[in-house]
Design an enzyme around this catalytic site. Structure first.
Site: not given
Length: 327
Positions: A241-244
């Site tokens: 979820a870092a990119g999200d």
């Protein structure tokens, strides 16, 4: 359309994430003993909506398709608890799910069962009155994404696409976008892997194209001007979820009226913080936590190194210590 500044509509996926931490990602045919199973709300769209809402500065809505099963209430509760207003499409398919293995060095391997996410159709888009930004991903049907993008463009809404998971995109979809956000693999699937990162961003033809580069940072091309933002130094334990988180906070910052350089910095700080915690929505930081990390000054030397990696000679949104015309 009546425009209300600061409202982001996220149209996309929501999943229940079945997460196991293990010493390493299994190789094909290999069984690896891991730790206890955790079931956590996730899905690219839902993660981005939570990140957007936690960033503050405006209203966050989400259009989401869910099954009529025991997983849906967990996802709804997480979204509403973060302050996301929901437009729910109820599907006869099961709520989406993701099987995630997270290695002890923070990398992950993910398999997604779309379920109800595949039920989201072009006619499900709600009225866009008051919406300033429409944020989408590729965990829902491509024809639905294309229809939503066209409707958003016609309504004067800023259309943002996080083109993940990686896949080629039709030119007619790219032509309806105001902003494209991708990682290096996703960028290569869209325009090929020839040339520099800067060349590939240019080849998208999108008014604003952004590539995230993991621990290096990110690079953007907006209307002919490059921006580079080095990554914040953290000790990652889980990149889920870092990119999200980056995408959701980026949308929130832009909807709140910040310029692109400010928005990239806030999004980068939030994405970095998300890697320091386990899980998807459980890892997304608050606005106060992001603000504290933003007090860390950028290193101009790291910005220059990032520009070199991307093949960018001149850029805005940072300090370039090199004379004009040098690389």
């Amino acid at each position: 359309m009546t425009m209300r500044h600061g409202t982001v509509l996220v149209a996309g996926s929501a999943n229940a994430d079945f997460v196991v931490r293990a010493p390493r990602i299994p190789a094909p045919g290999e069984t690896v003993l891991g730790e206890d199973l955790a079931i956590i709300p996730g899905g690219k769209g839902a993660n981005q909506a939570v990140a957007c809402a936690r960033a503050g500065g405006g209203t966050t809505r989400m259009l989401v398709a869910l099954g009529d099963d025991t997983l849906a209430p967990m996802i709804e509760a997480s979204l509403r608890g973060a302050g996301v207003a929901l437009d729910v499409v109820r599907s006869d398919r099961p709520t989406g799910a993701a099987l995630i293995t997270v290695s002890h060095d923070g990398e992950n391997a993910i398999t997604v069962a779309p379920g109800a996410n595949a039920s989201l159709r072009p006619g499900d888009l709600p009225a866009l009155d008051g919406v300033s930004h429409l944020l989408m991903q590729l965990e829902t049907p491509l024809d639905t994404v294309m229809a939503f993008a066209g409707t958003g463009r016609a309504a004067g809404v800023k259309v943002m696409l996080n083109a993940a998971p990686a896949r080629p995109l039709p030119a007619e979809l790219l032509a309806t976008l105001d902003m494209l956000v991708v990682n290096e693999e996703e960028l290569a699937r869209i325009v090929g892997d020839g040339g520099s990162v800067a060349d590939r961003l240019t080849a998208t033809g999108v008014p604003c194209a952004i590539v995230t580069l993991g621990g290096r940072g990110c690079c953007a091309l907006a209307k002919g001007t490059f921006f580079v933002q080095p990554a914040f130094a953290v000790s990652p334990i889980d990149t889920t979820a870092a990119g999200d988180t980056f995408c959701g906070v980026l949308a929130a910052a832009l909807a709140a009226g910040h310029d692109l350089a400010q928005a990239l910095r806030s999004a980068s700080a939030a994405g970095a913080l998300a890697t320091t915690r386990v899980g998807a929505q459980t890892s997304i930081p608050t606005a106060a936590e992001v603000a504290a990390l933003l007090d860390t000054p950028d290193d101009p030397g790291r910005a220059a190194a990032l520009a070199d990696y991307c093949g960018v000679t001149h850029y805005a949104g940072g300090t370039d210590p090199r004379p004009q015309g040098t690389s």
